[in-house]
Design a protein around this motif. Sequence first.
Motif, mmCIF file in Angstrom:
data_model
loop_
_atom_site.group_PDB
_atom_site.id
_atom_site.type_symbol
_atom_site.label_atom_id
_atom_site.label_comp_id
_atom_site.label_asym_id
_atom_site.label_seq_id
_atom_site.Cartn_x
_atom_site.Cartn_y
_atom_site.Cartn_z
ATOM 1 N N GLY A 157 0.825 -1.207 0.000
ATOM 2 C CA GLY A 157 0.000 0.000 0.000
ATOM 3 C C GLY A 157 0.852 1.247 0.000
ATOM 4 N N ARG A 201 -3.339 -1.142 -2.653
ATOM 5 C CA ARG A 201 -4.052 -0.146 -1.853
ATOM 6 C C ARG A 201 -3.344 1.206 -1.888
ATOM 7 N N GLU A 224 -8.140 -0.782 -4.481
ATOM 8 C CA GLU A 224 -8.410 -0.482 -3.078
ATOM 9 C C GLU A 224 -7.888 0.923 -2.797
ATOM 10 N N TRP A 225 -8.772 1.816 -2.339
ATOM 11 C CA TRP A 225 -8.356 3.221 -2.280
ATOM 12 C C TRP A 225 -9.126 3.983 -1.207
ATOM 13 N N PRO A 257 -11.073 -2.540 2.203
ATOM 14 C CA PRO A 257 -10.710 -1.207 1.684
ATOM 15 C C PRO A 257 -11.869 -0.240 1.865
ATOM 16 N N ASN A 284 -12.529 2.445 -0.086
ATOM 17 C CA ASN A 284 -13.075 2.794 -1.401
ATOM 18 C C ASN A 284 -14.032 3.980 -1.294
#
Length: 303
Positions: free
Chosen positions: A82, A112, A141-142, A201, A203
């Motif tokens: 990530g 991520r 994934e954010w 995540p 999102n």
Amino acid sequence: MTMRFLITGGTGTTGSRVAAALTGPDTSERDTFERDTFEQDTSERGATVRLASRTPAPGTRQVRFDWADPATHGPALTGIDGVYLVPPAGDAEPSRLMVPFLERALDAGVRRFVLLSSSAIGEGDPGAGEVHQAVRELTPEWAVLRPSWFMQNFVTPGHLHGDSIRTANEVVTATGQGRVAFVDADDIAAVAVRALTDERPHNAAHLVTGPETLSYTDIAEVISKASGRTVSHRSVPVAQLRERLVAAGIPEAFAGALAAMDDSIAHGSEDRVDPAVERITGRAARSFADFAAENAAKWAPTP
């Protein structure tokens, strides 16, 4: 299972706090580089963290990094799960560097991404808003953090507000009586850590604010009470603020964007509070009064 994170802006206001929350006191081999570096430390919490920074930290293993040099990105991304993304400081067009970096990170297997943006910048807006859109559209994934103005701006050496309080007993803005829900960088970092490490995540884009809105006049009064210094707020025209920022060494395009944000505040754009800090971290966001009380010595009058 150990997760590995890349923290850009690793010695900055939020990046250093994110790193501190993810790393422990363990140390590894240390090397020093003249350019930007990634610093790596092994955490007691089972996370490995690399920091993009300019100042070497004790007990770190470092590799060279330069936003504008793609050849430095591969070593920084090796084995990373990530990334905490902090736009290059003072760059009015960060997408030209950050979007290609995102693509390289995805090719390297990173899943991520957590982007530090601003409450004043919406998805797709010029600047970090373009990166916001890319993060949402490209990454699996954010999270995008859209924090309000930092409380730390009033104490950090080198920041115009902190310096003008200490040298001239005033805060200069173009905000009039506009109000802002100032937020503690510790709270921003706490949200970022959850966005990086939560099993699911997020999102989502998070508006990250303090618990109340205050005008800069209110801020000056709180600082005066806490410090014993008589601090005032001086509101100036937008053009005059832009000139003041340029004179302080801020690039003209970025100075114009900052001055425009002040004008937006004057028209009510930041007069809002969001419970994201408590919802995501489980604890209430810190008030400016508490922040001022803890930092009062930094504003104390010179004997």
